[in-house]
Design a protein around this motif. Structure first.
Motif, PDB file in Angstrom:
ATOM      1  N   GLY A 114       8.787 -11.977  15.669  1.00 21.08           N
ATOM      2  CA  GLY A 114       8.616 -12.476  14.310  1.00 21.08           C
ATOM      3  C   GLY A 114       7.240 -12.157  13.757  1.00 21.08           C
ATOM      4  O   GLY A 114       7.090 -11.724  12.607  1.00 21.08           O
ATOM      5  N   ILE A 115       6.216 -12.361  14.599  1.00 17.28           N
ATOM      6  CA  ILE A 115       4.846 -12.067  14.178  1.00 17.28           C
ATOM      7  C   ILE A 115       4.675 -10.562  13.973  1.00 17.28           C
ATOM      8  O   ILE A 115       4.052 -10.108  13.009  1.00 17.28           O
ATOM      9  CB  ILE A 115       3.856 -12.580  15.250  1.00 17.28           C
ATOM     10  CG1 ILE A 115       3.971 -14.110  15.374  1.00 17.28           C
ATOM     11  CG2 ILE A 115       2.429 -12.170  14.915  1.00 17.28           C
ATOM     12  CD1 ILE A 115       3.211 -14.688  16.544  1.00 17.28           C
ATOM     13  N   MET A 116       5.264  -9.786  14.881  1.00 19.14           N
ATOM     14  CA  MET A 116       5.168  -8.321  14.815  1.00 19.14           C
ATOM     15  C   MET A 116       5.831  -7.786  13.549  1.00 19.14           C
ATOM     16  O   MET A 116       5.281  -6.942  12.834  1.00 19.14           O
ATOM     17  CB  MET A 116       5.838  -7.737  16.062  1.00 19.14           C
ATOM     18  CG  MET A 116       5.748  -6.236  16.216  1.00 19.14           C
ATOM     19  SD  MET A 116       6.563  -5.737  17.756  1.00 19.14           S
ATOM     20  CE  MET A 116       6.389  -3.965  17.654  1.00 19.14           C
ATOM     21  N   GLN A 117       7.047  -8.293  13.245  1.00 18.60           N
ATOM     22  CA  GLN A 117       7.764  -7.831  12.058  1.00 18.60           C
ATOM     23  C   GLN A 117       7.012  -8.183  10.782  1.00 18.60           C
ATOM     24  O   GLN A 117       6.895  -7.368   9.864  1.00 18.60           O
ATOM     25  CB  GLN A 117       9.161  -8.427  12.025  1.00 18.60           C
ATOM     26  CG  GLN A 117       9.934  -8.154  10.736  1.00 18.60           C
ATOM     27  CD  GLN A 117      10.195  -6.675  10.509  1.00 18.60           C
ATOM     28  OE1 GLN A 117      10.878  -6.014  11.277  1.00 18.60           O
ATOM     29  NE2 GLN A 117       9.640  -6.123   9.439  1.00 18.60           N
ATOM     30  N   ALA A 118       6.488  -9.410  10.740  1.00 19.79           N
ATOM     31  CA  ALA A 118       5.748  -9.824   9.551  1.00 19.79           C
ATOM     32  C   ALA A 118       4.509  -8.955   9.343  1.00 19.79           C
ATOM     33  O   ALA A 118       4.190  -8.547   8.223  1.00 19.79           O
ATOM     34  CB  ALA A 118       5.347 -11.294   9.681  1.00 19.79           C
ATOM     35  N   SER A 119       3.813  -8.641  10.437  1.00 17.99           N
ATOM     36  CA  SER A 119       2.609  -7.820  10.342  1.00 17.99           C
ATOM     37  C   SER A 119       2.946  -6.392   9.924  1.00 17.99           C
ATOM     38  O   SER A 119       2.284  -5.811   9.055  1.00 17.99           O
ATOM     39  CB  SER A 119       1.894  -7.814  11.699  1.00 17.99           C
ATOM     40  OG  SER A 119       0.769  -6.972  11.664  1.00 17.99           O
ATOM     41  N   ILE A 120       4.002  -5.822  10.533  1.00 19.36           N
ATOM     42  CA  ILE A 120       4.401  -4.452  10.192  1.00 19.36           C
ATOM     43  C   ILE A 120       4.903  -4.377   8.757  1.00 19.36           C
ATOM     44  O   ILE A 120       4.604  -3.419   8.033  1.00 19.36           O
ATOM     45  CB  ILE A 120       5.472  -3.955  11.185  1.00 19.36           C
ATOM     46  CG1 ILE A 120       4.840  -3.722  12.553  1.00 19.36           C
ATOM     47  CG2 ILE A 120       6.135  -2.675  10.685  1.00 19.36           C
ATOM     48  CD1 ILE A 120       5.832  -3.353  13.633  1.00 19.36           C
ATOM     49  N   HIS A 121       5.658  -5.385   8.324  1.00 20.67           N
ATOM     50  CA  HIS A 121       6.168  -5.394   6.950  1.00 20.67           C
ATOM     51  C   HIS A 121       5.017  -5.406   5.950  1.00 20.67           C
ATOM     52  O   HIS A 121       5.079  -4.771   4.886  1.00 20.67           O
ATOM     53  CB  HIS A 121       7.057  -6.622   6.737  1.00 20.67           C
ATOM     54  CG  HIS A 121       7.666  -6.680   5.367  1.00 20.67           C
ATOM     55  ND1 HIS A 121       8.780  -5.957   5.013  1.00 20.67           N
ATOM     56  CD2 HIS A 121       7.304  -7.380   4.257  1.00 20.67           C
ATOM     57  CE1 HIS A 121       9.089  -6.200   3.748  1.00 20.67           C
ATOM     58  NE2 HIS A 121       8.201  -7.062   3.271  1.00 20.67           N
ATOM     59  N   THR A 122       3.934  -6.110   6.325  1.00 21.82           N
ATOM     60  CA  THR A 122       2.781  -6.214   5.428  1.00 21.82           C
ATOM     61  C   THR A 122       1.943  -4.937   5.416  1.00 21.82           C
ATOM     62  O   THR A 122       1.492  -4.486   4.358  1.00 21.82           O
ATOM     63  CB  THR A 122       1.893  -7.400   5.850  1.00 21.82           C
ATOM     64  OG1 THR A 122       2.669  -8.605   5.811  1.00 21.82           O
ATOM     65  CG2 THR A 122       0.695  -7.548   4.922  1.00 21.82           C
ATOM     66  N   SER A 123       1.740  -4.319   6.604  1.00 23.93           N
ATOM     67  CA  SER A 123       0.782  -3.220   6.708  1.00 23.93           C
ATOM     68  C   SER A 123       1.386  -1.820   6.778  1.00 23.93           C
ATOM     69  O   SER A 123       0.695  -0.834   6.464  1.00 23.93           O
ATOM     70  CB  SER A 123      -0.099  -3.432   7.952  1.00 23.93           C
ATOM     71  OG  SER A 123       0.702  -3.450   9.126  1.00 23.93           O
ATOM     72  N   MET A 124       2.673  -1.702   7.174  1.00 25.90           N
ATOM     73  CA  MET A 124       3.227  -0.361   7.403  1.00 25.90           C
ATOM     74  C   MET A 124       4.455  -0.048   6.561  1.00 25.90           C
ATOM     75  O   MET A 124       4.988   1.063   6.635  1.00 25.90           O
ATOM     76  CB  MET A 124       3.579  -0.184   8.893  1.00 25.90           C
ATOM     77  CG  MET A 124       2.379  -0.294   9.824  1.00 25.90           C
ATOM     78  SD  MET A 124       2.809  -0.004  11.575  1.00 25.90           S
ATOM     79  CE  MET A 124       3.211   1.738  11.551  1.00 25.90           C
ATOM     80  N   ASP A 125       4.938  -1.005   5.789  1.00 27.95           N
ATOM     81  CA  ASP A 125       6.129  -0.756   4.973  1.00 27.95           C
ATOM     82  C   ASP A 125       5.870   0.399   4.006  1.00 27.95           C
ATOM     83  O   ASP A 125       4.931   0.355   3.202  1.00 27.95           O
ATOM     84  CB  ASP A 125       6.492  -2.025   4.198  1.00 27.95           C
ATOM     85  CG  ASP A 125       7.858  -1.904   3.522  1.00 27.95           C
ATOM     86  OD1 ASP A 125       8.759  -1.294   4.125  1.00 27.95           O
ATOM     87  OD2 ASP A 125       8.011  -2.417   2.392  1.00 27.95           O
ATOM     88  N   GLY A 126       6.640   1.467   4.088  1.00 23.91           N
ATOM     89  CA  GLY A 126       6.477   2.636   3.225  1.00 23.91           C
ATOM     90  C   GLY A 126       5.609   3.728   3.818  1.00 23.91           C
ATOM     91  O   GLY A 126       5.538   4.830   3.259  1.00 23.91           O
ATOM     92  N   LEU A 127       4.964   3.471   4.966  1.00 28.73           N
ATOM     93  CA  LEU A 127       4.094   4.467   5.590  1.00 28.73           C
ATOM     94  C   LEU A 127       4.924   5.678   6.042  1.00 28.73           C
ATOM     95  O   LEU A 127       5.918   5.526   6.751  1.00 28.73           O
ATOM     96  CB  LEU A 127       3.367   3.839   6.788  1.00 28.73           C
ATOM     97  CG  LEU A 127       2.377   4.748   7.536  1.00 28.73           C
ATOM     98  CD1 LEU A 127       1.206   5.126   6.642  1.00 28.73           C
ATOM     99  CD2 LEU A 127       1.874   4.048   8.800  1.00 28.73           C
ATOM    100  N   HIS A 128       4.509   6.872   5.601  1.00 27.79           N
ATOM    101  CA  HIS A 128       5.224   8.121   5.915  1.00 27.79           C
ATOM    102  C   HIS A 128       6.705   8.047   5.520  1.00 27.79           C
ATOM    103  O   HIS A 128       7.567   8.667   6.163  1.00 27.79           O
ATOM    104  CB  HIS A 128       5.104   8.464   7.402  1.00 27.79           C
ATOM    105  CG  HIS A 128       3.696   8.685   7.857  1.00 27.79           C
ATOM    106  ND1 HIS A 128       2.850   9.631   7.283  1.00 27.79           N
ATOM    107  CD2 HIS A 128       2.970   8.057   8.826  1.00 27.79           C
ATOM    108  CE1 HIS A 128       1.677   9.600   7.888  1.00 27.79           C
ATOM    109  NE2 HIS A 128       1.720   8.650   8.819  1.00 27.79           N
ATOM    110  N   GLY A 129       6.977   7.296   4.479  1.00 24.19           N
ATOM    111  CA  GLY A 129       8.337   7.222   3.951  1.00 24.19           C
ATOM    112  C   GLY A 129       9.293   6.350   4.742  1.00 24.19           C
ATOM    113  O   GLY A 129      10.504   6.350   4.468  1.00 24.19           O
ATOM    114  N   LEU A 130       8.784   5.592   5.702  1.00 21.48           N
ATOM    115  CA  LEU A 130       9.638   4.717   6.511  1.00 21.48           C
ATOM    116  C   LEU A 130       9.427   3.262   6.131  1.00 21.48           C
ATOM    117  O   LEU A 130       8.298   2.834   5.857  1.00 21.48           O
ATOM    118  CB  LEU A 130       9.337   4.905   8.009  1.00 21.48           C
ATOM    119  CG  LEU A 130       9.604   6.289   8.596  1.00 21.48           C
ATOM    120  CD1 LEU A 130       9.191   6.320  10.064  1.00 21.48           C
ATOM    121  CD2 LEU A 130      11.080   6.667   8.463  1.00 21.48           C
ATOM    122  N   ALA A 131      10.531   2.506   6.141  1.00 20.48           N
ATOM    123  CA  ALA A 131      10.448   1.075   5.851  1.00 20.48           C
ATOM    124  C   ALA A 131       9.826   0.343   7.031  1.00 20.48           C
ATOM    125  O   ALA A 131       9.815   0.850   8.168  1.00 20.48           O
ATOM    126  CB  ALA A 131      11.844   0.521   5.570  1.00 20.48           C
ATOM    127  N   GLY A 132       9.346  -0.864   6.779  1.00 22.48           N
ATOM    128  CA  GLY A 132       8.719  -1.655   7.832  1.00 22.48           C
ATOM    129  C   GLY A 132       9.651  -1.893   9.014  1.00 22.48           C
ATOM    130  O   GLY A 132       9.232  -1.807  10.178  1.00 22.48           O
TER     131      GLY A 132
END
Length: 482
Positions: free
Chosen positions: A170-188
């Motif tokens: 849960g913590i990992m998903q929330a962090s990735i959704h915040t910081s990596m969503d859209g990075l290199h065209g990929l969703a969080g």
């Protein structure tokens, strides 16, 4: 102080040499099975977190699609249960476990490329087959290394590793959704699967190099010949049994297979509130209904309260049952707690959100049955290796066979927020597990007394028992209140 230590971690080993060996077993064996289960469960939890974090919309998932995906996993997992765990009788676990891990990790990364629910179903089916040896295989290996008063605490730590993965996910998903969503065209959520898959590779390598398998097949570089000899000598000597045609009579002709499978079918379904990620689905439903304003991060963070409860419950009940040897008490506790939890969720229209959070959180107690019931089965089948392996695998297989259709019918995502039929099923199942557990405990005591009187061979099926033994059992069983 010594009494507290004995309760928390069991009686100390008899010698310093044995104490050193036990620490080595914990490091080499327990650490790997925990990491393996942690990585498996990390992806299981990630699927639910990904669903409420954009995957549903990205893949056009509707209705009970999430349940169908989970069912495909369960079908693959169930089909491979007995073949995978019987393979442990012949294939070294230090090869089988890492091989399955690499397969699992690769399929996890492929999940990021899924474009439809059908793709997810196919991927999860094969992931289920790859994970089939993890849970039961670890319990089988732990039962080969640890004494009865050492086992349940280690089994609880092993089961808790899955809950820690849920917490971390849960913590990992929330962090990735915040910081990596859209990075290199990929969703969080896609990055989540890629990162999770990569994590498994070093764990698999560690297992291949250091995991000691069973004491008899130990080839780990961490153990000396003296360590291996002591590891075999310190646990009760098991009679020589074989995987031959008599195994069907030995397993099906005794009460253990029937009752332990029934107990875990019910126990597995009592975990339904947590295993189907109902709290996150409930929160998303309340937002959609305009009754709350929780965010995607909240969907991932708030359900962690139930995970913390499950970890604490696993550890405390394991200490208790290693101390008093009455594993069945845990099932009685679970029955009471789950009746309260399901009743509160059914009555949510008259309650505030705080009461429903409490109901979801205490449902974490249901996971305590994982360590207690599998340790209990390990305890009573120590005299027959093949029976032990088949019963442990069958417990998990039968539970998952039921869960394959149970969750679709009773806990589909579109039955939020109450899951009325599902909550009623939990209230009905709770007293059933009490009856089954008390019956298994009484039969266990009967066998122990007959064995002590010489009327029953260790691990036997009761042949040659006399009327006198039956009368003595009736008197002694009447004196124990469950």
């Amino acid at each position: 102080m010594d009494a507290i230590r004995r309760f928390v971690w069991g009686p100390p080993p008899e010698t310093k040499t044995e104490a050193k060996l036990l620490r080595k077993i914990d490091f080499a064996m327990l650490s790997f099975v925990c990491l393996m289960y942690w990585s498996n469960y990390l992806d299981r939890a990630n699927l639910a977190n990904a669903y409420v974090s954009g995957m549903k919309e990205a893949l056009g998932m509707t209705g009970d699609d999430l349940n169908k995906v989970n069912t495909c996993f369960t079908v693959g997992y169930t089909i491979a249960q007995i073949p995978q765990n019987l393979a442990l009788q012949f294939v070294p676990a230090r090869i089988l476990f890492p091989l399955n891990m690499v397969t699992w990790g690769g399929l996890t990364m492929v999940t990021a490329a899924a474009k439809s629910t059908s793709h997810l179903c196919a991927i999860r089916f094969f992931q289920g087959m790859a994970e089939a040896s993890t849970f039961v295989g670890a319990h089988y290996i732990m039962g080969s290394w640890y004494k009865e008063d050492e086992l349940c605490k280690r089994a609880a730590i092993f089961s808790a590793s899955a809950q820690i993965a849920t917490l971390f996910s849960g913590i990992m998903q929330a962090s990735i959704h915040t910081s990596m969503d859209g990075l290199h065209g990929l969703a969080g959520f896609q990055w989540l699967f890629i990162i999770c898959g990569l994590i498994t590779v070093p764990i698999g390598i560690y297992g291949y190099v250091c995991f000691p398998d069973t004491p008899e097949r130990n080839r780990s570089i961490l153990f000396s010949p003296e360590d291996r000899a002591l590891a075999i000598a310190r646990v009760p000597k098991r009679p020589e049994t074989k995987l031959d045609r008599t195994v069907f009579r030995r397993v099906l002709g005794r009460w253990r297979w029937w009752l332990f499978c029934s107990i875990w079918i019910v126990g597995g379904e009592l975990e339904s509130i947590g295993s189907n990620a109902l709290m996150a689905l409930w929160m998303k439903n309340r937002v959609k209904a305009g009754e709350a304003s929780w965010t995607v991060s909240d969907f991932n963070y708030y359900p962690n309260g139930a995970t913390v409860v499950s970890i604490v419950s696993l550890l405390l009940t394991a200490m208790y049952t290693d101390w008093n040897k009455k594993r069945y008490h845990v099932n009685l506790l679970i029955a009471v707690v789950m009746i309260v939890s399901a009743s509160l969720i059914l009555a949510q229209s008259q309650l505030g959100h705080g009461a429903i959070f409490f109901a979801f959180y205490i449902a974490g107690v249901s996971y305590a049955g994982q360590s207690s019931n599998f340790s209990w089965a390990n305890d009573v089948t120590r005299h027959d290796e093949q029976e032990r392996g088949i019963i442990l695998a069958s417990m998990n297989m039968m539970s998952n066979a039921f869960n394959a259709w149970w969750s679709i019918i009773l806990f589909p995502a579109n039955h939020a927020p109450k899951w009325t039929s599902g909550m009623i099923s939990i209230i009905v199942l709770a007293p059933i597990i009490v009856v089954l557990s008390v019956a298994a405990r009484r039969l266990q005591l009967r066998d122990q007394r007959r064995e002590a009187d010489g009327a029953l061979m260790p691990g036997g099926d009761g042949d040659g028992e006399g009327a006198d033994a039956d009368e003595k059992d009736a008197e002694s069983l009447a004196s124990e209140q469950p």
